[in-house]
Write an enzyme that holds these catalytic residues in place. Structure first.
Site, PDB file in Angstrom:
ATOM      1  N   SER A 252       0.851  -1.184   0.000  1.00 18.05           N
ATOM      2  CA  SER A 252       0.000   0.000   0.000  1.00 18.05           C
ATOM      3  C   SER A 252       0.883   1.227   0.000  1.00 18.05           C
ATOM      4  O   SER A 252       2.091   1.136   0.183  1.00 18.05           O
ATOM      5  CB  SER A 252      -0.898   0.002   1.229  1.00 18.05           C
ATOM      6  OG  SER A 252      -0.100   0.285   2.360  1.00 18.05           O
ATOM      7  N   LYS A 253       0.244   2.353  -0.202  1.00 20.50           N
ATOM      8  CA  LYS A 253       0.966   3.610  -0.290  1.00 20.50           C
ATOM      9  C   LYS A 253       1.795   3.839   0.978  1.00 20.50           C
ATOM     10  O   LYS A 253       2.879   4.396   0.923  1.00 20.50           O
ATOM     11  CB  LYS A 253      -0.034   4.751  -0.473  1.00 20.50           C
ATOM     12  CG  LYS A 253       0.412   5.732  -1.519  1.00 20.50           C
ATOM     13  CD  LYS A 253      -0.660   6.766  -1.753  1.00 20.50           C
ATOM     14  CE  LYS A 253      -0.155   7.839  -2.697  1.00 20.50           C
ATOM     15  NZ  LYS A 253      -1.126   8.863  -2.960  1.00 20.50           N
ATOM     16  N   ARG A 254       1.246   3.387   2.101  1.00 21.02           N
ATOM     17  CA  ARG A 254       1.931   3.618   3.371  1.00 21.02           C
ATOM     18  C   ARG A 254       3.178   2.759   3.532  1.00 21.02           C
ATOM     19  O   ARG A 254       4.105   3.128   4.217  1.00 21.02           O
ATOM     20  CB  ARG A 254       0.960   3.384   4.534  1.00 21.02           C
ATOM     21  CG  ARG A 254       0.577   4.661   5.243  1.00 21.02           C
ATOM     22  CD  ARG A 254      -0.513   4.430   6.252  1.00 21.02           C
ATOM     23  NE  ARG A 254      -1.753   4.022   5.585  1.00 21.02           N
ATOM     24  CZ  ARG A 254      -2.462   2.956   5.911  1.00 21.02           C
ATOM     25  NH1 ARG A 254      -2.074   2.167   6.883  1.00 21.02           N
ATOM     26  NH2 ARG A 254      -3.560   2.657   5.261  1.00 21.02           N
ATOM     27  N   SER A 255       3.162   1.578   2.897  1.00 23.67           N
ATOM     28  CA  SER A 255       4.263   0.652   3.149  1.00 23.67           C
ATOM     29  C   SER A 255       5.454   0.850   2.213  1.00 23.67           C
ATOM     30  O   SER A 255       6.377   0.063   2.201  1.00 23.67           O
ATOM     31  CB  SER A 255       3.755  -0.791   3.061  1.00 23.67           C
ATOM     32  OG  SER A 255       3.223  -1.032   1.782  1.00 23.67           O
ATOM     33  N   GLY A 256       5.452   1.897   1.415  1.00 22.59           N
ATOM     34  CA  GLY A 256       6.614   2.148   0.550  1.00 22.59           C
ATOM     35  C   GLY A 256       6.180   2.692  -0.794  1.00 22.59           C
ATOM     36  O   GLY A 256       5.045   3.118  -0.954  1.00 22.59           O
TER      37      GLY A 256
END
Ligand code: GLU
Length: 490
Positions: A252-256
């Site tokens: 996801s966008k948050r994970s990289g």
């Protein structure tokens, strides 16, 4: 059968690598079968609209050399290819469903729905619309619509049915309709939901194969029911495995980094990204890892797409990029970095910079990486390493360097452009000066490195003299000698 596939993104502003994989598989499948691949913009959620998103998407696909046969940028026989320009069609189709009682208007307010949900939650029930508006008489519904009361249109999902999806990757997948909500088809703002627009468009655009991410699988029973309600033949469905981080969490966008643009900025080559993304879920049946787009078109097959999630391994992506850079000729590589080192070409001449490219390319992970190395080699030297300066101040070293420097200055300027010859002359000057002053081996090369760069590590010295040219080589040697002498006098 005329094969037609489509990539149907919502214009959210960037291209997710998962979206690229979907687009690529649709492209490969269509090309392989002599079919067409269509770009359709699904912008029915007006709250998520981002200006310029379509242009951005097109420019990324252009960079990747993935061409669509039909789409908003080039038209086609089944346009328009942007859903917000097709609203009338969706209304016509919902009317067809309503006439057959497969769709009904719902007047429940968001407060009513919220109340319904919390009551269901309190009784540990799955939150679903309780179909109270399905029980309204046709006259009442028509009267309320005529009076301008806000409403949505829902699909009337039949009870106790089993819907079977024949998925090209997963085989048979069954869903019971009792867990399927009476999906909203047209929202109160008059826009269709994804489900209605997607089905109507896939049918009208004659899509033969729907190849999309696994996250859409739970929506598919609704779609199959809609095909049935309309009396249409459904397309073949193929749901692609999820993309996972190495720890198996969802990407996801948050994970990289998930946007293709992020990788473009990092210097990943378009052909590398295509090669890498193609292998996220599909495997060639042997252990080959490098594929051109053309080879992928020949070899891709839905049969060899896995069901299990595919791990997005950044290390492998960077490794692959290095392999591609390694495989290029010096000339091609130079053309790729020419723009980034234009200033250096102006000041040092093209021949030297070309020589720098061929000398410094080993292990470069990207064009940007190589361009940085070239800039670094021509940049002013950082402050000398204290141990290296101390070595230079030893009188034996200083004498050796003075001798070496005299030998270098007797090499004619034009030989500084005959790089192979220069490497020989440089080594000769070094060994002869060494012999005269009792210096050899590691000690000799360390002394030279200290005099030329003041740093313990760096590019091969025999190459560095060609990269720099006569003026800079002699200037650095003079400067080092002067510093060493003045330090020794103190
Ligand atoms: N608009 C959907 C998306 O954003 C399309 C899903 C599908 O391919 O049906 O991915």
């Amino acid at each position: 059968m005329n094969i037609r596939t489509r990539y149907a993104p919502s214009p959210t502003g960037y291209l997710h690598v998962g979206g690229l994989r979907t687009a690529l598989y649709n492209y490969l499948f269509a090309r392989q079968n002599g079919g067409s691949v269509i770009l359709r913009i699904e912008d029915t959620d007006q709250t998520r609209r981002v200006d310029g998103a379509v242009e951005n998407l097109l420019s990324v696909f252009h960079w990747l050399s993935l061409e669509f046969d039909e789409g908003p940028h080039r038209g086609g026989a089944f346009g328009p290819y942007v859903q917000s320009e097709r609203l009338g069609l969706y209304h016509d189709h919902v009317k067809q469903l309503a006439a057959k009682e497969y769709a009904y208007p719902c007047f429940c307010s968001s407060e009513t729905l919220e109340q319904m949900r919390s009551q269901q939650a309190a009784r540990s029930m799955v939150p679903m619309y309780d179909r109270r508006c399905l029980r309204l008489s046709r006259e009442e519904a028509e009267r309320r619509i005529a009076a301008g009361e806000p409403h949505v249109w829902r699909m009337a999902v039949p009870a106790h049915r089993e819907v079977v999806i024949h998925d090209a990757i997963r085989g048979e997948v069954k869903f019971g309709t009792d867990t399927v909500d009476d999906q909203v088809l047209i929202k109160s703002d008059g826009f269709p939901t994804y489900h209605l627009a997607n089905v109507v468009d896939d049918h009208l655009m004659r899509i033969s194969h729907v190849i999309r991410g696994e996250e859409w699988l739970p929506s598919t029973p609704k779609h199959i029911l809609l095909y049935e309600f309309f009396g249409w033949e459904p397309p073949v469905f193929a749901h692609l495995p999820l993309l996972l981080n190495p720890d198996r969490s969802k990407m996801s966008k948050r994970s990289g980094d998930v946007a293709v643009e992020d990788y473009r900025k990092k210097g990943i080559l378009p052909e590398v990204l295509i090669n890498f993304v193609a292998l996220l879920g599909w495997h060639p049946g042997d252990d080959r890892e490098m594929f051109t787009l053309l080879e992928l078109v020949r070899e891709f097959s839905l049969d060899r797409v896995n069901k299990a999630g595919a791990i997005f391994d950044q290390t492998k992506l960077h490794w692959l990029n290095t392999e591609y850079v390694k495989a290029e000729s010096d000339d091609v590589l130079f053309e790729h970095v020419r723009g980034a080192v234009g200033d250096l070409i102006k000041t040092n001449g093209e021949a030297r910079v070309r020589y720098a490219v061929s000398s410094l390319r080993g292990g470069a992970g990207s064009y940007e990486d190589l361009a940085t190395r070239i800039h670094d080699v021509y940049a002013p030297l950082p402050e000398a390493d204290p141990e290296m300066s101390a070595l230079l101040q030893e009188s034996a070293t200083t004498d050796f360097i003075a001798d070496f420097s005299a030998r270098m200055s007797s090499i004619p300027a034009e030989d500084f452009l005959h790089f192979e010859k220069l490497e020989g002359l440089f080594k000769q000057a070094a060994t002869e000066a060494g012999q005269a002053h009792g210096m050899k081996g590691k000690n000799l090369w360390r002394s030279l490195r200290s005099a030329l760069t003041g740093q313990p590590h760096g590019p091969e010295l025999a190459k560095l003299v060609g990269i720099w040219g006569r003026d800079r080589v002699l200037a650095e040697l003079q400067r080092s000698l002067a510093e060493a002498r003045s330090a020794a006098a103190r």
